[in-house]
Scaffold this motif. Structure first.
Motif, mmCIF file in Angstrom:
data_model
loop_
_atom_site.group_PDB
_atom_site.id
_atom_site.type_symbol
_atom_site.label_atom_id
_atom_site.label_comp_id
_atom_site.label_asym_id
_atom_site.label_seq_id
_atom_site.Cartn_x
_atom_site.Cartn_y
_atom_site.Cartn_z
ATOM 1 N N ARG A 192 4.341 13.365 24.670
ATOM 2 C CA ARG A 192 3.757 14.165 23.597
ATOM 3 C C ARG A 192 4.017 15.653 23.775
ATOM 4 O O ARG A 192 4.239 16.373 22.804
ATOM 5 N N ILE A 193 3.993 16.130 24.998
ATOM 6 C CA ILE A 193 4.306 17.540 25.249
ATOM 7 C C ILE A 193 5.736 17.841 24.824
ATOM 8 O O ILE A 193 6.017 18.858 24.172
ATOM 9 N N ILE A 194 6.660 16.945 25.161
ATOM 10 C CA ILE A 194 8.060 17.148 24.781
ATOM 11 C C ILE A 194 8.214 17.121 23.257
ATOM 12 O O ILE A 194 8.826 18.020 22.662
ATOM 13 N N LEU A 195 7.641 16.081 22.611
ATOM 14 C CA LEU A 195 7.812 15.917 21.166
ATOM 15 C C LEU A 195 7.226 17.090 20.397
ATOM 16 O O LEU A 195 7.882 17.638 19.494
ATOM 17 N N ARG A 196 6.004 17.507 20.720
ATOM 18 C CA ARG A 196 5.346 18.564 19.941
ATOM 19 C C ARG A 196 5.907 19.952 20.246
ATOM 20 O O ARG A 196 5.582 20.917 19.539
ATOM 21 N N SER A 197 6.744 20.064 21.274
ATOM 22 C CA SER A 197 7.389 21.344 21.586
ATOM 23 C C SER A 197 8.680 21.546 20.804
ATOM 24 O O SER A 197 9.232 22.647 20.797
ATOM 25 N N LEU A 198 9.139 20.504 20.144
ATOM 26 C CA LEU A 198 10.407 20.585 19.416
ATOM 27 C C LEU A 198 10.235 21.284 18.069
ATOM 28 O O LEU A 198 9.132 21.314 17.512
ATOM 29 N N PRO A 199 11.312 21.829 17.513
ATOM 30 C CA PRO A 199 11.266 22.389 16.154
ATOM 31 C C PRO A 199 10.897 21.309 15.142
ATOM 32 O O PRO A 199 11.182 20.125 15.347
ATOM 33 N N GLU A 200 10.279 21.714 14.037
ATOM 34 C CA GLU A 200 9.826 20.760 13.026
ATOM 35 C C GLU A 200 10.962 19.892 12.493
ATOM 36 O O GLU A 200 10.774 18.699 12.234
ATOM 37 N N TYR A 247 0.856 -1.186 0.000
ATOM 38 C CA TYR A 247 0.000 0.000 0.000
ATOM 39 C C TYR A 247 0.892 1.236 0.000
ATOM 40 O O TYR A 247 1.878 1.295 0.745
ATOM 41 N N PHE A 248 0.528 2.227 -0.843
ATOM 42 C CA PHE A 248 1.378 3.397 -1.025
ATOM 43 C C PHE A 248 0.598 4.665 -0.676
ATOM 44 O O PHE A 248 -0.447 4.941 -1.267
ATOM 45 N N VAL A 249 1.142 5.405 0.293
ATOM 46 C CA VAL A 249 0.455 6.568 0.862
ATOM 47 C C VAL A 249 1.026 7.851 0.286
ATOM 48 O O VAL A 249 2.242 8.066 0.288
ATOM 49 N N ARG A 250 0.121 8.702 -0.171
ATOM 50 C CA ARG A 250 0.516 9.994 -0.729
ATOM 51 C C ARG A 250 0.782 10.990 0.407
ATOM 52 O O ARG A 250 -0.063 11.198 1.279
ATOM 53 N N THR A 251 1.955 11.593 0.416
ATOM 54 C CA THR A 251 2.293 12.611 1.406
ATOM 55 C C THR A 251 2.768 13.869 0.682
ATOM 56 O O THR A 251 2.892 13.890 -0.537
ATOM 57 N N ASN A 252 3.030 14.906 1.443
ATOM 58 C CA ASN A 252 3.617 16.117 0.866
ATOM 59 C C ASN A 252 4.562 16.746 1.881
ATOM 60 O O ASN A 252 4.807 16.172 2.946
ATOM 61 N N ASN A 253 5.067 17.910 1.561
ATOM 62 C CA ASN A 253 6.056 18.551 2.429
ATOM 63 C C ASN A 253 5.475 19.022 3.759
ATOM 64 O O ASN A 253 6.225 19.424 4.651
ATOM 65 N N ASN A 254 4.144 18.975 3.881
ATOM 66 C CA ASN A 254 3.502 19.450 5.113
ATOM 67 C C ASN A 254 3.237 18.332 6.111
ATOM 68 O O ASN A 254 2.600 18.560 7.133
ATOM 69 N N TRP A 255 3.715 17.128 5.830
ATOM 70 C CA TRP A 255 3.345 16.005 6.690
ATOM 71 C C TRP A 255 3.893 16.155 8.107
ATOM 72 O O TRP A 255 3.238 15.758 9.073
ATOM 73 N N ILE A 256 5.050 16.777 8.260
ATOM 74 C CA ILE A 256 5.579 17.029 9.605
ATOM 75 C C ILE A 256 4.880 18.227 10.235
ATOM 76 O O ILE A 256 4.583 18.222 11.431
ATOM 77 N N LYS A 257 4.576 19.246 9.437
ATOM 78 C CA LYS A 257 3.876 20.419 9.967
ATOM 79 C C LYS A 257 2.531 20.024 10.591
ATOM 80 O O LYS A 257 2.117 20.571 11.616
ATOM 81 N N ARG A 258 1.849 19.053 9.973
ATOM 82 C CA ARG A 258 0.561 18.600 10.511
ATOM 83 C C ARG A 258 0.728 17.864 11.837
ATOM 84 O O ARG A 258 -0.238 17.709 12.586
ATOM 85 N N ARG A 259 1.944 17.401 12.125
ATOM 86 C CA ARG A 259 2.207 16.680 13.366
ATOM 87 C C ARG A 259 2.960 17.539 14.368
ATOM 88 O O ARG A 259 3.586 17.016 15.302
ATOM 89 N N SER A 260 2.921 18.844 14.183
ATOM 90 C CA SER A 260 3.651 19.774 15.038
ATOM 91 C C SER A 260 2.690 20.796 15.643
ATOM 92 O O SER A 260 1.574 20.978 15.165
ATOM 93 N N GLY A 261 3.147 21.440 16.692
ATOM 94 C CA GLY A 261 2.421 22.576 17.225
ATOM 95 C C GLY A 261 1.333 22.235 18.226
ATOM 96 O O GLY A 261 1.023 21.085 18.513
ATOM 97 N N ILE A 262 0.716 23.304 18.747
ATOM 98 C CA ILE A 262 -0.227 23.191 19.846
ATOM 99 C C ILE A 262 -1.523 22.485 19.460
ATOM 100 O O ILE A 262 -2.094 21.731 20.259
ATOM 101 N N GLU A 263 -2.001 22.689 18.233
ATOM 102 C CA GLU A 263 -3.271 22.070 17.847
ATOM 103 C C GLU A 263 -3.157 20.554 17.761
ATOM 104 O O GLU A 263 -4.056 19.826 18.199
ATOM 105 N N TYR A 264 -2.041 20.074 17.208
ATOM 106 C CA TYR A 264 -1.857 18.620 17.147
ATOM 107 C C TYR A 264 -1.654 18.055 18.544
ATOM 108 O O TYR A 264 -2.149 16.964 18.860
ATOM 109 N N LEU A 265 -0.954 18.801 19.398
ATOM 110 C CA LEU A 265 -0.774 18.368 20.783
ATOM 111 C C LEU A 265 -2.124 18.254 21.488
ATOM 112 O O LEU A 265 -2.367 17.280 22.221
ATOM 113 N N LYS A 266 -3.012 19.206 21.260
ATOM 114 C CA LYS A 266 -4.349 19.151 21.864
ATOM 115 C C LYS A 266 -5.096 17.899 21.429
ATOM 116 O O LYS A 266 -5.762 17.246 22.234
ATOM 117 N N SER A 267 -4.972 17.556 20.136
ATOM 118 C CA SER A 267 -5.665 16.364 19.643
ATOM 119 C C SER A 267 -5.072 15.097 20.257
ATOM 120 O O SER A 267 -5.791 14.138 20.543
#
Length: 283
Positions: free
Chosen positions: A259-267, A213-233
């Protein structure tokens, strides 16, 4: 390389379920749909769940497929999430085995043959596989996400992260409904909760150790896993897991702390961690 040996009777009956929403693009859905139509083991039924409003060209294409009786359509007037959409489609399936397919990915031509053969011969309830991730062409894989093969290891990993690649799963419909299926009250982690429900019911899980199975990604795949909103989820997910007794209180606290540590790191650092511990990067 996959063996060319035929391993399953062509008469097996099963359904494939897609779900689509406004963010999906026609060109990607066409590739995903063709990859299912071109399987060595053909689906007897394909159902597409429309989750709210779609782009006009994709909607028109689906209506053409429906008119030609190539698909059955289930519609939600409002976007209610992937878990709800898939569940409504699964309720309409006619056959005892159901395969999931995302609307912008690509399946290897022998994916369903191999996974359904595994499901039937190994007497298991749900089977997934490894995935390859691409941004331009599925023939140019950039990363692999590999998951454990056997139930014991799958169950152990499930305490910390998703132990199966959710878009790849094929399952017995009877086991799905006994597990209560996809959750409706949490978004972004419906696949994870479904697999936990299978495990909690002692249904046997397995992952084929091939990238089918082959999953389509883009350059934003890490951005979607970063920051306060993803941490909240993720905190919402941890609360859900603890509330419904999927994890202990100690595991809950460790979940939140990590998760708090990971999502606080730079992308860039998050990307390096994913590529080192959670992916196999193609050089």
């Amino acid at each position: 390389m996959l063996s060319k040996k035929k391993i399953l009777n062509k008469s097996v009956n099963f359904s494939v379920v897609f779900s689509v929403y406004y963010g999906d693009e026609l060109v990607n859905f066409v590739k995903a749909f063709k990859s299912i139509k071109n399987q060595t083991l053909k689906a007897k039924q394909i159902i597409v769940a429309i989750d709210g409003k779609l782009k006009k060209n994709l909607y028109s294409y689906l209506m053409i497929l429906k008119k030609k009786r190539k698909i059955l359509i289930v519609k939600n007037s409002q976007n209610k999430g992937q878990g709800y959409a898939r569940h409504m489609a699964i309720k309409k399936t006619k056959y005892p085995i159901v395969a999931i397919m995302d609307s912008d990915d690509v399946s290897h031509p022998r994916r369903l043959e191999i996974q359904i053969n595994c499901l039937k011969r190994k007497q298991i309830d749900i089977v997934g596989c490894n995935i390859g991730e691409f941004s331009k062409s599925f023939k140019q894989i950039e990363r692999y996400r590999k998951v454990p093969e056997f139930h014991k290891e799958i169950s152990k990993l499930s305490n910390w992260r998703t132990p199966m690649n959710g878009a790849t799963i094929v399952f017995k419909k009877s086991s799905y409904f006994k597990s209560k299926g996809y959750p409706f009250d949490i978004k972004n982690f419906e696949d994870y909760i479904l697999i936990l429900r299978f495990i909690k019911k002692n249904f046997k899980c397995h992952n084929v150790q091939k990238s089918l199975y082959f999953v389509r990604t883009n350059n934003n795949w890490i951005k979607r896993r970063s920051g306060i909103e993803y941490l909240k989820s993720e905190i919402n997910l941890s609360n859900y897991l603890y509330k419904y007794n999927f994890i202990s209180f100690t595991s809950f606290l460790i979940h939140i702390f990590l998760r708090i540590i990971l999502r606080s790191l730079p992308e860039k650092m998050i990307s390096n961690i994913y590529n080192k511990f959670f992916r196999e990067v193609v050089n």
